[in-house]
Design a protein around this motif. Structure first.
Motif: not given
Length: 87
Positions: A58-87
């Motif tokens: 159960l812990v093993h599968i939970t770690i897999i789920y959380l790594c993919f969930k938060y990995g996707k969220k972090r990978y798609k999230k833009e940093s403040r520096h990238e937002k300033k460059i686009k403007k």
């Protein structure tokens, strides 16, 4: 930095997933051992082993789920520096 952290989480999730695939027989054995848990011939040592194996998976599968969930969220999230460059 968020993208790097997202990639690292993806890699950790992939490693845990490969471990699950490599130990699939042990995973199935732990799931099917639940029926032995309620039989009369199971002593406390065997019951502890069964419950421990189930908790491990159960812990093993939970770690897999959380790594993919938060990995996707972090990978798609833009940093403040990238937002300033686009403007």
């Amino acid at each position: 930095m968020n993208k790097v952290f997202g990639i690292i989480l993806y890699i950790i999730g992939a490693m845990f997933s490969l471990t699950l695939v490599g130990q699939f027989f042990k995973f199935v054995t732990a799931i099917t051992a639940v029926s032995r848990l309620f039989s009369d011939d199971t002593n406390a040592y065997d019951a502890g082993g069964i419950v421990g194996a189930i908790l491990y998976w159960l812990v093993h599968i939970t770690i897999i789920y959380l790594c993919f969930k938060y990995g996707k969220k972090r990978y798609k999230k833009e940093s403040r520096h990238e937002k300033k460059i686009k403007k």
